[in-house]
Design an enzyme around this catalytic site. Structure first.
Site: not given
Length: 311
Positions: A226, A274
């Site tokens: 994250r 990502h």
């Protein structure tokens, strides 16, 4: 009695998931209706992406549980209108395998010094061999399903792996530490640090100026977990000073990463968009169908989110 299941995710996901969900639900022998358009008061389960149009759960008066399509739940766990059990995506073998491949690939890339050979405009002939895996200590922050799987893979390759978690864990072949004191021990002298923690108030900026200073000089940082786990400014300072040799980052506080963000231009940062891993429809559908089947047959659901812990 038939169960009504709403698929609530961006429109393109329905085409990716519908067939796999029906196959998995049929295999479990469930009598069901699966649709993207059902009257809220008739819905028993929601297969859910936090970026869907469903943000207010109040109208779903018959709702039994929400099945999150993602491992991360930080965008839904604090929703005050959600009062039924929330299950996160765990044990999706596709998600896990993708993360293992990303992490081991980049660990080996940095461990072997491949960047210097791939981009070598001066034709330097540096014949110094890299150390063996056992000589390069690796620390993984987070020993959930993904962190454990990555740790086991790296251990198989010969790396000495230390894992840290907020609570006590035991994983064969991995030195497991926990708690505040364990965090400092896990980071001290690490040459590679991989962050695979959930995003919570307790984990935000866990890699900061103080913790980065504990690493071995010239360490590598890999973050497929994250974005808020890392203090961006502190990481850039550590890169500029050589305390961190390179950072490979797949997740960010703002996504897509803004064009003006200094990570893009920094010579010691690799930005990936990502892509470390994602939920794979065939395997994720089986996880979701199994959890619905468990609840419908009186068995406890698995992978339920602890609202207080945030994951």
């Amino acid at each position: 009695m038939s169960v009504n299941i709403l698929f609530a995710a961006p429109a393109n996901r329905w085409a990716q998931y519908e067939t796999h969900l029906r196959t998995a639900l049929d295999a479990d022998g469930l009598d069901y209706v699966l649709s993207t358009d059902l009257a809220p008061e008739t819905i028993d389960y929601i297969v859910y992406a936090p970026n869907s149009d469903v943000q207010d759960f109040t109208p779903f008066t018959r709702l039994k549980a929400v099945m999150n399509l993602w491992a991360g739940v930080e965008d839904v766990v604090g929703n005050r209108t959600l009062r039924v059990p929330l299950a996160r995506m765990v044990d999706d073998e596709g998600l896990t395998q993708g993360m293992v491949e990303y992490v081991t690939g980049h660990v080996l890339r940095h461990h072997l010094g491949l960047d210097a050979h791939i981009v070598n405009p001066d034709h330097r002939w540096d014949d110094a061999a890299p150390p063996l895996a056992g000589e390069r200590p690796v620390t993984i922050l987070g020993l959930g399903a993904l962190g454990t799987a990555c740790g086991r893979a790296l251990r198989t390759l010969g790396f000495h792996v230390t894992g840290w978690s907020r609570t006590e864990k035991r994983v064969a072949g991995i030195e497991c530490l926990h708690g505040p004191d364990g965090l400092a021990r896990a980071l001290r002298g690490a040459q590679v640090v991989i962050t695979l923690l959930p995003q919570t108030p307790q984990t935000e900026n866990i890699l900061n100026a103080r913790s980065l200073a504990l690493l071995a000089p010239g360490a590598f940082v890999i973050n497929p977990g994250r974005g808020p786990l890392i203090d961006d400014d502190a990481l850039i300072d550590a890169l500029d000073q050589g305390q961190v040799a390179h950072a490979t980052l797949d997740v960010f506080r703002t996504e897509p990463l803004p064009a003006e963000h200094p990570f893009w231009a920094h010579p010691r940062v690799t930005v990936t968009p990502h892509i470390a891993s994602e939920t794979r429809p065939p395997s994720a559908a089986r996880v979701i169908a199994d959890n619905i089947w468990r609840n419908e047959t009186g068995k406890p659901m698995v992978h339920l989110v602890d609202r207080d812990a945030g994951y």
